[in-house]
Scaffold this motif. Structure first.
Motif, PDB file in Angstrom:
ATOM      1  N   GLN A   1      42.599  39.346  43.736  1.00  0.00           N
ATOM      2  CA  GLN A   1      43.289  40.125  42.700  1.00  0.00           C
ATOM      3  C   GLN A   1      43.257  41.616  43.044  1.00  0.00           C
ATOM      4  O   GLN A   1      44.256  42.316  42.900  1.00  0.00           O
TER       5      GLN A   1
ATOM      6  N   ASP B   1      48.489  32.144  40.980  1.00  0.00           N
ATOM      7  CA  ASP B   1      47.726  33.342  40.640  1.00  0.00           C
ATOM      8  C   ASP B   1      46.473  33.434  41.518  1.00  0.00           C
ATOM      9  O   ASP B   1      46.078  32.452  42.158  1.00  0.00           O
TER      10      ASP B   1
ATOM     11  N   ASN C   1      50.634  37.671  40.284  1.00  0.00           N
ATOM     12  CA  ASN C   1      49.880  37.822  39.035  1.00  0.00           C
ATOM     13  C   ASN C   1      50.210  36.720  38.046  1.00  0.00           C
ATOM     14  O   ASN C   1      49.332  36.197  37.370  1.00  0.00           O
TER      15      ASN C   1
END
Length: 134
Positions: free
Chosen positions: A72, A58, A13
């Motif tokens: 994600q 990320d 993240n």
């Protein structure tokens, strides 16, 4: 033909949030830190395996919005594949990583299929296993 792994990507993240786990807990060193377009790629390495790097970035780093969003979602679910490290001192590594505040998934045990290992969850939810070497 001789082939060797040069680096692998670990989706996190936030690289800053994950650095203490990988750097301080696992004992890896920052080799490179590149920023571009609001994203970062932090490469960590080890003297134990010169030339091998772990790249933290990320989900949207270098990807389309749709691909980053999909990645994600998998990261949040903890559905990305595990990362497996090896060490000659499993108990010492376990204690160092636990002392760094990592979430313990499994204390060191002898697995029925062979290896002695343990498992943690990194700050982003990735499963990280560590196996005892001979």
């Amino acid at each position: 033909m001789n082939v060797a792994l040069q680096y692998c990507n670990v989706t996190v993240n936030d690289p800053d949030e994950s650095l203490p786990f990988y750097r301080d807990g696992l004992g890896l060193e920052v080799v490179n830190d590149v920023s571009s377009g609001g994203h970062r790629w932090v490469t960590l390495g080890s003297d134990a395996q010169p030339g091998l790097g772990i790249v933290l970035s990320d989900p949207h780093a270098g990807r389309s919005q749709a691909d980053g969003d999909a990645l994600q979602e998998l990261l949040v679910k903890g559905a990305l594949g595990p990362i497996v490290f090896a060490t000659a001192d499993l108990d010492g590594a376990f204690e160092r990583i636990r002392a760094a505040g990592a979430e313990v998934l499994q204390e060191p045990i002898d697995q029925p299929w062979g290896p002695r290992d343990c498992a943690f969850r990194d700050p982003s939810g990735n499963t990280v296993r560590i196996s005892q070497t001979a």
